[in-house]
Motif scaffolding. Structure first.
Motif, PDB file in Angstrom:
ATOM      1  N   ALA A  20     -60.448 -49.940  -2.939  1.00  0.00           N
ATOM      2  CA  ALA A  20     -60.181 -49.722  -4.646  1.00  0.00           C
ATOM      3  C   ALA A  20     -61.274 -48.735  -5.029  1.00  0.00           C
ATOM      4  N   ALA A  21     -62.309 -48.739  -4.524  1.00  0.00           N
ATOM      5  CA  ALA A  21     -63.215 -47.742  -5.287  1.00  0.00           C
ATOM      6  C   ALA A  21     -62.733 -46.223  -4.714  1.00  0.00           C
ATOM      7  N   GLU A  22     -62.188 -46.098  -3.435  1.00  0.00           N
ATOM      8  CA  GLU A  22     -61.656 -44.713  -3.074  1.00  0.00           C
ATOM      9  C   GLU A  22     -60.569 -44.258  -3.928  1.00  0.00           C
ATOM     10  N   GLU A  23     -59.576 -45.280  -4.187  1.00  0.00           N
ATOM     11  CA  GLU A  23     -58.455 -44.792  -5.075  1.00  0.00           C
ATOM     12  C   GLU A  23     -58.919 -44.500  -6.383  1.00  0.00           C
ATOM     13  N   LEU A  24     -59.721 -45.177  -7.216  1.00  0.00           N
ATOM     14  CA  LEU A  24     -60.353 -45.014  -8.549  1.00  0.00           C
ATOM     15  C   LEU A  24     -61.136 -43.848  -8.682  1.00  0.00           C
ATOM     16  N   PHE A  25     -62.095 -43.842  -7.704  1.00  0.00           N
ATOM     17  CA  PHE A  25     -63.093 -42.701  -7.582  1.00  0.00           C
ATOM     18  C   PHE A  25     -62.217 -41.173  -7.605  1.00  0.00           C
ATOM     19  N   TYR A  26     -61.379 -41.342  -6.860  1.00  0.00           N
ATOM     20  CA  TYR A  26     -60.552 -40.039  -6.438  1.00  0.00           C
ATOM     21  C   TYR A  26     -59.761 -39.626  -7.419  1.00  0.00           C
ATOM     22  N   GLU A  27     -59.063 -40.481  -7.835  1.00  0.00           N
ATOM     23  CA  GLU A  27     -57.970 -40.466  -8.973  1.00  0.00           C
ATOM     24  C   GLU A  27     -58.653 -40.246 -10.342  1.00  0.00           C
ATOM     25  N   ARG A  28     -59.691 -40.962 -10.785  1.00  0.00           N
ATOM     26  CA  ARG A  28     -60.355 -40.748 -12.274  1.00  0.00           C
ATOM     27  C   ARG A  28     -61.612 -40.206 -12.127  1.00  0.00           C
ATOM     28  N   GLY A  29     -62.344 -40.155 -11.287  1.00  0.00           N
ATOM     29  CA  GLY A  29     -63.654 -39.546 -10.854  1.00  0.00           C
ATOM     30  C   GLY A  29     -64.569 -40.638 -11.086  1.00  0.00           C
TER      31      GLY A  29
END
Length: 192
Positions: A20-29
């Motif tokens: 979840a962190a990967e998806e969110l950090f990569y997409e949103r910063g």
């Protein structure tokens, strides 16, 4: 040193958190995403997140270490698939071509370095180590291929690679153009 190699294996909840962190950090910063959102997306409590990673900074480092592990694996597979030592030198460009077809928002490591300028931040350290590893790999491969001035060639290939990474999302074809130029540089260095 492989990033994250000394980390304990992830539990199923830990895996969900990192995913979840990967998806969110990569997409949103990284700075735009809080632990509440990560906990919600991973289906765990904030307490579970903190128990596993200690802090958001620890989670950022874990996310980047996991991504680094996958990137290094992909680069090594490209190096191993190369037919000759000369071809192996430019294999990271072939890995980049494949990688950027799946990850279109640029380089997670460059993004992290921009968002986390403090070299003491654990995420900054993982991202910086990933870049140092790639530079070192270029030098190792250039040396094995018998290229003249391996450190100089490695620096040029590294700059070319990182330029392709940074410009890829803006201009289609920069990764392919960088790969072509890298092959020219390596051929010239082999003929030396």
């Amino acid at each position: 040193m492989d990033s994250g190699s000394d980390a304990p294996p992830l539990t199923p909840a830990g895996r969900r958190i990192v995913d979840a962190a990967e998806e969110l950090f990569y997409e949103r910063g990284i700075t735009a995403v809080g632990v509440d959102l990560i906990a919600e997306h991973s289906g765990v409590t904030k307490r579970t997140l903190y128990n596993r990673f200690g802090s958001k900074d620890g989670l950022v480092a874990a996310y980047l270490a996991e991504r680094d592990r996958r990137w290094r694996s992909e680069v090594r597979a490209a190096v191993d698939a190369g037919g000759s030592a000369e071809e192996a030198v430019t294999a990271p460009f072939e890995a980049l071509r494949s990688w950027t077809s799946r990850y279109t928002r640029g380089c997670a490591f460059l993004n992290a370095l921009a968002e986390l300028p403090d070299p003491r931040h654990p995420g900054h350290r993982v991202a910086a180590e990933q870049k140092r590893w790639l530079l070192s790999l270029f030098e190792e491969l250039a040396t094995a291929a018998g290229c003249c001035e391996p450190p100089t060639l490695a620096t040029r290939l590294f700059v070319l690679h990182e330029g392709a990474v940074a410009t890829g999302p803006l201009a289609p074809g920069t990764v392919a153009a960088a790969a072509d130029l890298a092959r020219e540089l390596v051929r010239a260095a082999v003929r030396g």
